[in-house]
Design a protein around this motif. Structure first.
Motif, PDB file in Angstrom:
ATOM      1  N   LEU A 162     -61.485 140.216 -49.603  1.00  0.00           N
ATOM      2  CA  LEU A 162     -60.329 140.046 -49.235  1.00  0.00           C
ATOM      3  C   LEU A 162     -59.292 140.945 -48.606  1.00  0.00           C
ATOM      4  CD1 LEU A 162     -59.889 137.040 -50.948  1.00  0.00           C
ATOM      5  CD2 LEU A 162     -60.967 137.378 -49.043  1.00  0.00           C
ATOM      6  N   PHE A 167     -55.863 139.944 -45.582  1.00  0.00           N
ATOM      7  CA  PHE A 167     -55.226 138.261 -46.081  1.00  0.00           C
ATOM      8  C   PHE A 167     -54.520 138.455 -46.684  1.00  0.00           C
ATOM      9  CE2 PHE A 167     -59.956 136.776 -44.994  1.00  0.00           C
ATOM     10  CZ  PHE A 167     -59.775 135.857 -44.412  1.00  0.00           C
ATOM     11  N   PRO A 168     -53.159 137.978 -45.857  1.00  0.00           N
ATOM     12  CA  PRO A 168     -52.598 138.531 -47.051  1.00  0.00           C
ATOM     13  C   PRO A 168     -52.400 137.343 -47.832  1.00  0.00           C
ATOM     14  CG  PRO A 168     -51.630 136.388 -44.727  1.00  0.00           C
ATOM     15  CD  PRO A 168     -53.334 137.326 -44.778  1.00  0.00           C
ATOM     16  N   GLU A 170     -49.770 135.314 -49.476  1.00  0.00           N
ATOM     17  CA  GLU A 170     -49.990 133.032 -49.622  1.00  0.00           C
ATOM     18  C   GLU A 170     -51.333 132.763 -48.743  1.00  0.00           C
ATOM     19  OE1 GLU A 170     -48.346 135.470 -45.526  1.00  0.00           O
ATOM     20  OE2 GLU A 170     -47.637 135.939 -47.654  1.00  0.00           O
ATOM     21  N   HIS A 171     -52.258 133.550 -48.447  1.00  0.00           N
ATOM     22  CA  HIS A 171     -53.239 132.785 -48.094  1.00  0.00           C
ATOM     23  C   HIS A 171     -54.302 131.853 -48.631  1.00  0.00           C
ATOM     24  CE1 HIS A 171     -56.893 131.541 -45.065  1.00  0.00           C
ATOM     25  NE2 HIS A 171     -55.863 131.618 -44.317  1.00  0.00           N
ATOM     26  N   ARG A 172     -54.867 130.744 -48.367  1.00  0.00           N
ATOM     27  CA  ARG A 172     -54.976 130.374 -49.147  1.00  0.00           C
ATOM     28  C   ARG A 172     -56.414 130.988 -49.596  1.00  0.00           C
ATOM     29  NH1 ARG A 172     -59.305 127.034 -46.531  1.00  0.00           N
ATOM     30  NH2 ARG A 172     -59.873 127.808 -44.044  1.00  0.00           N
ATOM     31  N   VAL A 173     -56.934 131.705 -49.290  1.00  0.00           N
ATOM     32  CA  VAL A 173     -57.884 132.129 -49.585  1.00  0.00           C
ATOM     33  C   VAL A 173     -58.145 132.702 -50.919  1.00  0.00           C
ATOM     34  CG1 VAL A 173     -59.133 132.745 -47.749  1.00  0.00           C
ATOM     35  CG2 VAL A 173     -58.126 134.684 -49.178  1.00  0.00           C
ATOM     36  N   TRP A 174     -56.728 133.072 -51.186  1.00  0.00           N
ATOM     37  CA  TRP A 174     -56.377 134.081 -52.932  1.00  0.00           C
ATOM     38  C   TRP A 174     -56.190 132.190 -53.764  1.00  0.00           C
ATOM     39  CZ3 TRP A 174     -57.329 138.444 -53.218  1.00  0.00           C
ATOM     40  CH2 TRP A 174     -57.223 139.113 -51.980  1.00  0.00           C
ATOM     41  N   GLU A 175     -56.487 131.182 -53.124  1.00  0.00           N
ATOM     42  CA  GLU A 175     -56.172 130.014 -54.643  1.00  0.00           C
ATOM     43  C   GLU A 175     -57.250 130.122 -55.502  1.00  0.00           C
ATOM     44  OE1 GLU A 175     -55.163 126.347 -52.533  1.00  0.00           O
ATOM     45  OE2 GLU A 175     -53.703 127.153 -50.983  1.00  0.00           O
ATOM     46  N   ARG A 182     -50.402 135.696 -59.534  1.00  0.00           N
ATOM     47  CA  ARG A 182     -50.022 133.948 -58.036  1.00  0.00           C
ATOM     48  C   ARG A 182     -48.385 133.660 -58.810  1.00  0.00           C
ATOM     49  NH1 ARG A 182     -51.390 132.920 -52.662  1.00  0.00           N
ATOM     50  NH2 ARG A 182     -50.677 130.794 -53.173  1.00  0.00           N
ATOM     51  N   GLU A 188     -49.160 140.572 -53.943  1.00  0.00           N
ATOM     52  CA  GLU A 188     -48.242 141.142 -52.846  1.00  0.00           C
ATOM     53  C   GLU A 188     -48.806 142.599 -52.523  1.00  0.00           C
ATOM     54  OE1 GLU A 188     -44.036 141.389 -53.138  1.00  0.00           O
ATOM     55  OE2 GLU A 188     -44.359 138.207 -53.762  1.00  0.00           O
TER      56      GLU A 188
END
Length: 189
Positions: A162, A167-168, A170-175, A182, A188
């Protein structure tokens, strides 16, 4: 002006190599770029290292050593779930503070795949040995549980991918990945 010793120059070359290889990979990085970053000539570079492969292997070893140290320090005096969370938090911190380390890992794996296809097993042997040392560094604090170690390493590789894809934070892939980091705003890069 203070002159650096050969060992200090060698250390500078390894740091520069990690930086350059993390961006351009083994095949896309020139020794000229590394020498330029350090401020030495290519002939001097080759007095410190016999060739590009040796420089890459030194950078790969440094990358693995740093990663192992991060995990070992995070897990010191802990075991099981506490060690897992501490190591995960430490790795999340790497995303923010040392993304080159993650990118260098990815470049190492790509270089091994390419070298193996070309019939050059030396890179693969060295990187696999480093990977096994990394595995053991994580495995023991996790109670030597193969499933926990596999899951931890799998999440780590997902994080590497990732980050490499950009992927920044705040992107949902990090949820769902390291949620404590987070919510603290530490994820960050």
């Amino acid at each position: 002006m203070v002159r650096m010793s050969a060992e200090e120059r060698r250390e500078s070359v390894i740091r520069a190599a990690v930086s350059e290889f993390s961006r351009g990979g083994y095949y896309g990085t020139s020794t000229e770029a590394i020498a330029k970053r350090v401020g030495v000539s290519q002939p001097y570079l080759f007095r410190l290292f016999p060739g590009k492969k040796a420089i890459f292997l030194a950078a790969a070893e440094r990358c693995m050593e740093q990663t192992m140290r991060i995990f070992a320090d995070a897990a010191e005096g802990l075991e099981g779930e506490a060690a897992l969370h501490s190591m995960a938090d430490a790795y999340t911190k790497v995303i923010a503070e040392e993304p080159e380390l993650l990118l260098m890992q990815m470049q190492m794996y790509v270089a091994v795949a390419a070298a193996e296809q070309a019939g050059e097993p030396e890179l693969g042997e060295a990187v696999r040995a480093g990977w096994m040392r990394l595995w053991e560094t994580v495995h023991l604090p996790l109670g030597a549980d193969v499933n926990d170690t596999t899951t931890f390493m799998a999440y780590g590789m997902l994080v590497n991918c990732l980050v490499a894809m950009g992927f920044p934070p705040e992107h949902r892939v990090w949820e769902g990945l390291y949620p404590s980091a987070r919510t603290k705003g530490r994820l960050e890069h």
